[in-house]
Design an enzyme around this catalytic site. Structure first.
Site, PDB file in Angstrom:
ATOM      1  CB  CYS A  95      -0.956  -0.002   1.185  1.00 14.72           C
ATOM      2  SG  CYS A  95      -2.108  -1.382   1.146  1.00 14.72           S
ATOM      3  CG  HIS A 128      -3.196   3.687   2.309  1.00 16.95           C
ATOM      4  ND1 HIS A 128      -3.662   3.292   1.071  1.00 16.95           N
ATOM      5  CD2 HIS A 128      -3.212   2.570   3.092  1.00 16.95           C
ATOM      6  CE1 HIS A 128      -3.935   2.001   1.110  1.00 16.95           C
ATOM      7  NE2 HIS A 128      -3.684   1.539   2.317  1.00 16.95           N
ATOM      8  CG  ASN A 130      -6.531  -0.717   1.455  1.00 17.50           C
ATOM      9  OD1 ASN A 130      -5.861  -0.295   0.512  1.00 17.50           O
ATOM     10  ND2 ASN A 130      -5.995  -1.153   2.578  1.00 17.50           N
TER      11      ASN A 130
HETATM   12  N1  COA Z   1     -18.489  -8.157   9.873  1.00 18.05           N
HETATM   13  C1  COA Z   1     -18.957  -8.372  11.106  1.00 18.05           C
HETATM   14  N2  COA Z   1     -18.194  -8.689  12.148  1.00 18.05           N
HETATM   15  C2  COA Z   1     -16.879  -8.765  11.932  1.00 18.05           C
HETATM   16  C3  COA Z   1     -16.301  -8.563  10.679  1.00 18.05           C
HETATM   17  C4  COA Z   1     -17.171  -8.251   9.601  1.00 18.05           C
HETATM   18  N3  COA Z   1     -16.725  -8.016   8.369  1.00 18.05           N
HETATM   19  N4  COA Z   1     -14.969  -8.717  10.765  1.00 18.05           N
HETATM   20  C5  COA Z   1     -14.707  -9.004  12.045  1.00 18.05           C
HETATM   21  N5  COA Z   1     -15.847  -9.048  12.757  1.00 18.05           N
HETATM   22  C6  COA Z   1     -16.037  -9.314  14.182  1.00 18.05           C
HETATM   23  C7  COA Z   1     -14.881 -10.060  14.805  1.00 18.05           C
HETATM   24  O1  COA Z   1     -15.004 -11.447  14.607  1.00 18.05           O
HETATM   25  C8  COA Z   1     -15.020  -9.678  16.263  1.00 18.05           C
HETATM   26  O2  COA Z   1     -16.027 -10.481  16.822  1.00 18.05           O
HETATM   27  P1  COA Z   1     -15.904 -11.015  18.358  1.00 18.05           P
HETATM   28  O3  COA Z   1     -15.853  -9.785  19.194  1.00 18.05           O
HETATM   29  O4  COA Z   1     -17.134 -11.824  18.505  1.00 18.05           O
HETATM   30  O5  COA Z   1     -14.625 -11.796  18.365  1.00 18.05           O
HETATM   31  C9  COA Z   1     -15.547  -8.245  16.219  1.00 18.05           C
HETATM   32  O6  COA Z   1     -16.089  -8.069  14.889  1.00 18.05           O
HETATM   33  C10 COA Z   1     -14.496  -7.179  16.466  1.00 18.05           C
HETATM   34  O7  COA Z   1     -13.378  -7.492  15.674  1.00 18.05           O
HETATM   35  P2  COA Z   1     -12.082  -6.587  15.704  1.00 18.05           P
HETATM   36  O8  COA Z   1     -11.068  -7.169  14.782  1.00 18.05           O
HETATM   37  O9  COA Z   1     -11.663  -6.321  17.126  1.00 18.05           O
HETATM   38  O10 COA Z   1     -12.658  -5.232  15.090  1.00 18.05           O
HETATM   39  P3  COA Z   1     -11.933  -3.847  14.910  1.00 18.05           P
HETATM   40  O11 COA Z   1     -12.728  -2.776  15.548  1.00 18.05           O
HETATM   41  O12 COA Z   1     -10.470  -3.921  15.242  1.00 18.05           O
HETATM   42  O13 COA Z   1     -12.044  -3.630  13.353  1.00 18.05           O
HETATM   43  C11 COA Z   1     -10.750  -3.796  11.341  1.00 18.05           C
HETATM   44  C12 COA Z   1     -11.431  -4.539  12.470  1.00 18.05           C
HETATM   45  C13 COA Z   1     -10.097  -4.802  10.422  1.00 18.05           C
HETATM   46  C14 COA Z   1     -11.785  -2.986  10.593  1.00 18.05           C
HETATM   47  C15 COA Z   1      -9.671  -2.836  11.949  1.00 18.05           C
HETATM   48  O14 COA Z   1      -8.856  -3.543  12.863  1.00 18.05           O
HETATM   49  C16 COA Z   1      -8.814  -2.226  10.890  1.00 18.05           C
HETATM   50  O15 COA Z   1      -9.269  -1.469  10.059  1.00 18.05           O
HETATM   51  N6  COA Z   1      -7.500  -2.472  10.910  1.00 18.05           N
HETATM   52  C17 COA Z   1      -6.613  -1.974   9.916  1.00 18.05           C
HETATM   53  C18 COA Z   1      -6.683  -2.852   8.695  1.00 18.05           C
HETATM   54  C19 COA Z   1      -6.027  -2.204   7.497  1.00 18.05           C
HETATM   55  O16 COA Z   1      -6.098  -1.027   7.325  1.00 18.05           O
HETATM   56  N7  COA Z   1      -5.397  -3.032   6.675  1.00 18.05           N
HETATM   57  C20 COA Z   1      -4.775  -2.631   5.472  1.00 18.05           C
HETATM   58  C21 COA Z   1      -3.547  -1.871   5.754  1.00 18.05           C
HETATM   59  S1  COA Z   1      -2.825  -1.248   4.308  1.00 18.05           S
END
Ligand code: COA
Length: 322
Positions: free
Chosen positions: A113, A249, A279
């Site tokens: 990215c 980004h 993304n």
């Molecule tokens: N829909 C519904 N629920 C989802 C889900 C989806 N698409 N994806 C994950 N969950 C659930 C998880 O299983 C978890 O459930 P649990 O509490 O029962 O275990 C809950 O939602 C919370 O998950 P968590 O990973 O803690 O959520 P979060 O608030 O951290 O958000 C992301 C997850 C991925 C959106 C966030 O961490 C993020 O954006 N990270 C950066 C990723 C990124 O930018 N990557 C590319 C970099 S270039």
């Protein structure tokens, strides 16, 4: 030594749009969860026969037209992609052929990215040292090909697209400075854990998909972006209030908002496309830049900061007088 300046921008998004509601039909997720956690509403997905180079060529042609240059003036193509058409040759060479460019050099950059800003860094240095005069820098991705569409933790996050700029030697200042970093110790935080040298087919049956620790990426991204912003502004003796635009980004709305808050920049001064593009990896920044240039928000003479982070982990910035 000449300056290097952006003289044209272009972008392309595939026709097919997949909304959060569409994803609700195939995985256990909801429009509300995706919007709340990421700010994403929909994403563009390449057609089955649409390759990274196809999208790159359309974005490049639009940038060439905006720059008003002849395609043969391009003496270097730097192509940022993590989803190349082929293992080899580079997608940059395929783009060179499709554009009918007869001289110069072309190569790919792999910084995921952060790839487009890495590409700008390289192009800027080529121009400053006289190695090239007119550089086509592209970020283009078919992320949909490396997403496991059954994995809700990653499937909702990515999209496809391409963006390009023409960077040219100039008497006028354009790119003020570029900064690139990486930390390979964080390799497994975000990766596609298969590749050619491991015997790709044997280990994963041809199914090579993104694996991510979302929480760690989130925390690292916020701290890396804060650090590189300070490095960029302090290195140029520029106060954050002098910035006209932040072009970050486009990974997650919450990461973008946190970065803007650190600058005290109102969201009207931040270019946001993550809601409709998701993304698009290396394509995200040039896509956002082109959209804000074409709709008249970013004007000549304004000062903007481009900020990227991605797998590697890598992070990068460019301070640009547009
Ligand atoms: N829909 C519904 N629920 C989802 C889900 C989806 N698409 N994806 C994950 N969950 C659930 C998880 O299983 C978890 O459930 P649990 O509490 O029962 O275990 C809950 O939602 C919370 O998950 P968590 O990973 O803690 O959520 P979060 O608030 O951290 O958000 C992301 C997850 C991925 C959106 C966030 O961490 C993020 O954006 N990270 C950066 C990723 C990124 O930018 N990557 C590319 C970099 S270039």
């Amino acid at each position: 030594m000449p300056h290097s300046r952006i003289v044209g921008t272009g972008s392309y998004l595939p026709e097919k749009i997949v909304s959060n509601k569409d994803l609700e039909a195939t995985i256990d997720t909801s429009d509300e969860w995706i919007r709340e956690r990421t700010g994403i509403r929909c994403r563009h997905i390449a057609a089955d026969d649409e390759k990274t180079s196809d999208m790159a060529v359309i974005a490049a042609r639009r940038a060439i037209e905006a720059a008003g240059i002849d395609v043969q003036e391009i003496d270097l193509i730097v192509m940022a992609t993590t989803t190349p058409d082929k293992i080899f040759p580079s997608t940059a060479c395929i783009v060179q052929r499709k554009l009918g460019i007869e001289g110069g050099a072309a190569f790919d950059v792999q910084a995921v990215c952060s790839g487009f800003v890495y590409g700008l860094d390289i192009a800027h240095r080529f121009i400053k040292t006289g190695g090239a005069k007119t550089v086509l820098v592209i970020g283009a991705e078919t992320m949909s090909r490396i997403v496991d569409w059954q994995d809700r933790s990653t499937a909702v996050l990515f999209g496809d697209g391409a963006g390009a700029v023409i960077l040219q030697a100039s008497e006028e200042e354009g790119i003020v400075s570029t900064h690139i970093h990486s930390d390979g110790s964080l390799e497994e935080t975000l990766h596609v854990p298969y590749g050619v040298s491991q015997g790709y087919d044997a280990v994963c049956d041809g199914r090579a998909f993104i694996v991510m620790n979302g929480n760690t990426v989130f925390r690292k991204a916020v701290s890396m972006l804060g650090a590189i912003a300070r490095e960029t502004l302090d290195g140029n003796n520029i106060d954050k209030k002098d910035l006209d635009w932040l072009v970050p980004h486009q990974a997650n709305m919450r990461i973008i908002t946190a970065a803007a808050k650190k600058f005290g920049l109102p969201m009207e001064r931040v270019v946001v496309t993550v809601d409709t593009h998701a993304n698009t990896s290396a394509a995200s920044i040039p896509l956002a830049l082109d959209i804000a240039v074409r709709d008249g928000r970013i004007k000549r003479g304004e000062l903007m900061l481009l900020e990227a982070f991605g797998a590697g982990l890598t992070w990068a910035s460019a301070l640009i007088r547009y």
